[in-house]
Design a protein around this motif. Structure first.
Motif, PDB file in Angstrom:
ATOM      1  N   LEU A  78       0.801  -1.231   0.000  1.00  0.00           N
ATOM      2  CA  LEU A  78       0.000   0.000   0.000  1.00  0.00           C
ATOM      3  C   LEU A  78       0.830   1.275   0.000  1.00  0.00           C
ATOM      4  N   THR A  79       2.127   1.165   0.079  1.00  0.00           N
ATOM      5  CA  THR A  79       2.972   2.357   0.133  1.00  0.00           C
ATOM      6  C   THR A  79       4.009   2.316  -0.971  1.00  0.00           C
ATOM      7  N   THR A  80       4.494   3.510  -1.320  1.00  0.00           N
ATOM      8  CA  THR A  80       5.694   3.598  -2.135  1.00  0.00           C
ATOM      9  C   THR A  80       6.827   3.396  -1.163  1.00  0.00           C
ATOM     10  N   ASN A  81       7.371   2.212  -1.173  1.00  0.00           N
ATOM     11  CA  ASN A  81       8.227   1.767  -0.064  1.00  0.00           C
ATOM     12  C   ASN A  81       9.530   2.545   0.017  1.00  0.00           C
ATOM     13  N   GLU A  82       9.788   3.125   1.198  1.00  0.00           N
ATOM     14  CA  GLU A  82      11.040   3.840   1.435  1.00  0.00           C
ATOM     15  C   GLU A  82      11.864   3.156   2.514  1.00  0.00           C
ATOM     16  N   THR A  83      11.393   2.012   2.980  1.00  0.00           N
ATOM     17  CA  THR A  83      12.125   1.265   3.989  1.00  0.00           C
ATOM     18  C   THR A  83      12.716   0.024   3.333  1.00  0.00           C
ATOM     19  N   TYR A  84      14.020  -0.103   3.392  1.00  0.00           N
ATOM     20  CA  TYR A  84      14.656  -1.268   2.803  1.00  0.00           C
ATOM     21  C   TYR A  84      16.044  -1.436   3.403  1.00  0.00           C
ATOM     22  N   PHE A  85      16.632  -2.590   3.177  1.00  0.00           N
ATOM     23  CA  PHE A  85      17.930  -2.917   3.755  1.00  0.00           C
ATOM     24  C   PHE A  85      19.041  -2.091   3.091  1.00  0.00           C
ATOM     25  N   PHE A  86      20.000  -1.665   3.915  1.00  0.00           N
ATOM     26  CA  PHE A  86      21.166  -0.901   3.468  1.00  0.00           C
ATOM     27  C   PHE A  86      20.781   0.363   2.708  1.00  0.00           C
ATOM     28  N   ARG A  87      19.737   1.017   3.217  1.00  0.00           N
ATOM     29  CA  ARG A  87      19.386   2.334   2.686  1.00  0.00           C
ATOM     30  C   ARG A  87      20.517   3.310   2.997  1.00  0.00           C
ATOM     31  N   GLU A  88      20.814   4.192   2.066  1.00  0.00           N
ATOM     32  CA  GLU A  88      21.928   5.139   2.180  1.00  0.00           C
ATOM     33  C   GLU A  88      23.241   4.399   2.478  1.00  0.00           C
ATOM     34  N   PRO A  89      23.712   3.627   1.515  1.00  0.00           N
ATOM     35  CA  PRO A  89      24.868   2.753   1.733  1.00  0.00           C
ATOM     36  C   PRO A  89      26.143   3.478   2.150  1.00  0.00           C
ATOM     37  N   ALA A  90      26.279   4.759   1.818  1.00  0.00           N
ATOM     38  CA  ALA A  90      27.479   5.500   2.235  1.00  0.00           C
ATOM     39  C   ALA A  90      27.622   5.519   3.751  1.00  0.00           C
TER      40      ALA A  90
END
Length: 280
Positions: A78-90
């Motif tokens: 139901l969402t445009t997913n912004e939660t995921y593994f290794f977000r912002e890898p820097a």
């Protein structure tokens, strides 16, 4: 329970309101009446895949706290997913470099994911730390705390089952080492292995109110949550959180959040990554 063709599924107003109320209570996402057709089209194929009789049966599933992984699946649909593994890898690159350069590699290490949501950030960090331990770059005495205001997302975090797309930034090697892929009704999902889950604990905490009894930490993530607060609340939250950091500790904000004023001066390492002074 008999499944029926997707074009025959009808989402009643009552069931729509109950589903969206659950989503709002858990993650603060508001889905008004104009989103009813979107909710029906996103959840309908999932209902059919599970062999359920319709939206009412799916609502019952979402209300069952033992089905935290399915609730998380619904949120993702139901969402445009912004939660995921290794977000912002820097940020993980900075963390790896900073930890590997510590003078005492066997020193205990405490990490706090202060707005942990479904646990993607906490388990991403656990994968990195497990790799560093295996390589002898840090010791075996490390743990991670994840906190969130939502009881329901914490249940899902503890269960540690994720839609595979959320792990798209996880290397094949890490997927093999730390994840178990689902089969049958669980196809398209992956579970974090027990040996990694044991390193992470979760608890409920409201960052907007004074808290005590946690820390001190060597690393704190406070990413992508301050956008929901006004300027004064942001400052108060950052001051509370930074107070739990040991001198010289690492503090991470979302890159897009910029720099939030804090009582303690923070040194910028890269955008969104800071170091607390060694002497305060």
């Amino acid at each position: 329970m008999v499944a029926f063709p997707i074009d025959k599924q009808v989402l009643s107003d009552r069931t729509f309101e109950a589903i969206t109320a659950l989503i709002y209570e858990a993650i603060g996402l508001s889905l008004n009446a104009s989103k009813k057709s979107l909710v029906a089209s996103r959840l309908g194929p999932r209902i059919q895949r599970l062999g359920l009789g319709g939206f009412d049966d799916y609502l019952a599933l979402l209300r069952d706290e033992a089905e935290a992984a399915e609730f998380q699946m619904a949120v993702d649909l139901l969402t445009t997913n912004e939660t995921y593994f290794f977000r912002e890898p820097a940020h993980y690159q900075v963390l790896e470099q900073e930890l590997a350069s510590r003078s005492n590699k066997n020193a205990p290490l405490a990490v706090w994911s202060a707005a942990s949501s479904f646990g993607d950030e906490a388990y991403s960090t656990a994968m990195l730390l497990a790799d560093l331990q295996q390589a002898g770059r840090i010791g075996a005495d490390w743990h991670i705390l994840g906190t969130d205001i939502s009881h329901r997302v914490l249940l899902a975090a503890k269960e540690a089952v994720y839609p595979e797309d959320r792990l798209r930034n996880v290397s094949p090697e890490r997927l093999r080492r730390y994840c178990l892929r689902g089969e049958g009704p669980a196809q398209g999902q992956a579970m974090i292995q027990a040996r990694l889950r044991e390193r992470v604990r979760f608890g409920q905490l409201n960052l907007c109110k004074p808290f005590s009894g946690i820390g001190p930490f060597d690393v704190v993530f406070l990413r992508n949550v301050l956008i929901y607060f006004d300027a004064e609340t942001k400052r108060q939250v950052v001051d509370r959180v930074v107070a739990t950091l040991r001198p010289g500790g690492l503090f991470f904000l979302g890159t897009a959040e910029g720099r939030v004023p804090a009582e303690v001066p923070l040194t910028v390492i890269v955008p969104g990554a800071f170091r607390k002074p060694s002497k305060v």
